[in-house]
Design a protein around this motif. Sequence first.
Motif, mmCIF file in Angstrom:
data_model
loop_
_atom_site.group_PDB
_atom_site.id
_atom_site.type_symbol
_atom_site.label_atom_id
_atom_site.label_comp_id
_atom_site.label_asym_id
_atom_site.label_seq_id
_atom_site.Cartn_x
_atom_site.Cartn_y
_atom_site.Cartn_z
ATOM 1 N N ASP A 203 0.827 -1.212 0.000
ATOM 2 C CA ASP A 203 0.000 0.000 0.000
ATOM 3 C C ASP A 203 0.857 1.255 0.000
ATOM 4 O O ASP A 203 0.508 2.257 -0.622
ATOM 5 C CB ASP A 203 -0.926 0.003 1.218
ATOM 6 C CG ASP A 203 -1.994 -1.074 1.122
ATOM 7 O OD1 ASP A 203 -2.231 -1.555 -0.009
ATOM 8 O OD2 ASP A 203 -2.576 -1.442 2.152
ATOM 9 N N ASN A 204 1.984 1.222 0.707
ATOM 10 C CA ASN A 204 2.834 2.407 0.794
ATOM 11 C C ASN A 204 3.722 2.587 -0.428
ATOM 12 O O ASN A 204 4.044 3.708 -0.800
ATOM 13 C CB ASN A 204 3.710 2.331 2.050
ATOM 14 C CG ASN A 204 2.930 2.634 3.315
ATOM 15 O OD1 ASN A 204 2.687 3.783 3.647
ATOM 16 N ND2 ASN A 204 2.524 1.595 4.015
ATOM 17 N N LEU A 205 4.117 1.489 -1.049
ATOM 18 C CA LEU A 205 5.054 1.580 -2.168
ATOM 19 C C LEU A 205 4.348 1.617 -3.516
ATOM 20 O O LEU A 205 4.615 2.489 -4.340
ATOM 21 C CB LEU A 205 6.015 0.393 -2.129
ATOM 22 C CG LEU A 205 6.970 0.347 -0.931
ATOM 23 C CD1 LEU A 205 7.795 -0.924 -0.976
ATOM 24 C CD2 LEU A 205 7.875 1.561 -0.924
ATOM 25 N N ILE A 206 3.442 0.662 -3.739
ATOM 26 C CA ILE A 206 2.808 0.553 -5.052
ATOM 27 C C ILE A 206 1.692 1.568 -5.210
ATOM 28 O O ILE A 206 1.596 2.264 -6.220
ATOM 29 C CB ILE A 206 2.278 -0.871 -5.265
ATOM 30 C CG1 ILE A 206 3.397 -1.897 -5.011
ATOM 31 C CG2 ILE A 206 1.713 -1.039 -6.670
ATOM 32 C CD1 ILE A 206 4.615 -1.704 -5.887
ATOM 33 N N LEU A 207 0.827 1.680 -4.210
ATOM 34 C CA LEU A 207 -0.289 2.612 -4.297
ATOM 35 C C LEU A 207 0.079 4.018 -3.855
ATOM 36 O O LEU A 207 -0.757 4.918 -3.902
ATOM 37 C CB LEU A 207 -1.456 2.095 -3.442
ATOM 38 C CG LEU A 207 -1.974 0.701 -3.824
ATOM 39 C CD1 LEU A 207 -3.131 0.315 -2.914
ATOM 40 C CD2 LEU A 207 -2.402 0.660 -5.278
#
Length: 507
Positions: A253-257
């Motif tokens: 969630d923090n890296l991709i989104l």
Amino acid sequence: MDRQNLVAEGDNVILKKGKLLKVYKVIKKAKVFLEKRHFSLAPIVGHPYGSTWELQSGSLVQVLENTVSQDLAEQIDKGGADNRGIFDGDTTQKLDNDDIMNLREQGKSGQEIVDQLVENSSTFNERTVYSKAKYLKKKRNKYIVRFVVLRPCIRLMCEMYFNKAPSKVIQIRIDTMAQLLSAANVQSGSKVMVLENCQGLLVAAIMERLGGNGTVVHFHTEDQPMNSSLQAFNFSQKSKEMLRTFNLKDVYDNLILKKPVETINEEPSQSKDLDISQKEGGEKMSEGCDLRKEPVAMETDSSKHDTQEDVTSKNNQAASSTKPEKGSGVATTHAEDGITGTSEGLPMATDEAGEKQEEQPSADAVDPTDKAQKRKLQFVKFLESDMDYNKRKEKKRRKLDEMAKTTEMLLENNMDTLLIATKHHPAPIVLALIDHLAWSRPFAVFSLYKEALIECYVKLRERGGVINLNITETWHREHQVLPDRTHPMTSMNHLGGYLLTGLHVAK
């Protein structure tokens, strides 16, 4: 001798008895259970790792390894030509189970029981030297509790899990672990990404090789990380600090989104309700009249001629007329104990100087039938749980800080290596994490199924940016190595899994 090589209280040790391996925590006042026996590990404290101990009369006694070999050699000095005339049956041993139980109840040691079995065996002298050694080894392992104290290491932990419950560590062996670490080039100072489902064995192997220098980012797919094997290692505080464990979904969630890291509220929600109740109680306190003294009936000129009984009755009537009604919010005072309070507000205490101080009521003195008392009880429970809440809040804040630092480190795309050993399909995990590797950095993936690695191989080829892709099968065969008796083991687990290795380069 170096104190690091000595067993200390609180250390985790491995007790090895033949092929049996078990992990215990050394506590002097506690007892452990091994081979249906209860005993204390207190005698091994202060002795070096690698020492041999034997349970005699309920207590541990240190024995020398060469003494054990000499005793065994004395009993197998001579032997028969072959074993063709030996047939095992009920008549070859004169002692039965009841006789052996009687020997144990009499306090006989394990060696004495083995000697009795040898004397009452009608076929022992006819056996060959090799057959005698095998017979004695089997009986000694059954009746003598003798073990070696070893320091926990990744080799022993892999052997213990693979022999006892290989499915818990997805059938990973020590040779497979060595190939993973070698293919991924794990060394001191490396920044490692790892995702595994083998009870933390791979994470422990990486931490053991790093030696406290480097960073380990451990991803897990469950609600909580399965790191039970990590607790068996005596890692230093420096080694523990380099481990960062996160859920893969949170990192995704923090890296991709590109979602920002959430922050937590500084104040608990209960404190707002508490402030409101205190404010309301204070307003009602100010509205009421604070009576500091007991009401006393004043004598008038007309009352001078009254009798003493009339004066007493008038005083009682005056005192009862000044008592506040329930729920009116008027403060009441008890001169004996100096407690001032309202029926709805929080209690207030007065010291000898007459100054008001907040009082924390006890839960035992609260009447649950009154609304005000219920509010006091809730306040007491909040005060008791406030310390735990602060600890949880601080732990969550540290976790979020670690998440923020790890996110920044991953976004730099400068990690040194990636290791994956999972029971799930590895392709989505590899494609999601491989971009955070620096160029010319290796990665290694372990799976029990070659079909999953073949699909991962194809997707990496389609993606590009990888070279030297190889799929290999890990296989080994255990051998018995003894004089004139070297041969492969007749029974072994053939499952070893498969490895996918490669290098990450620029597209």
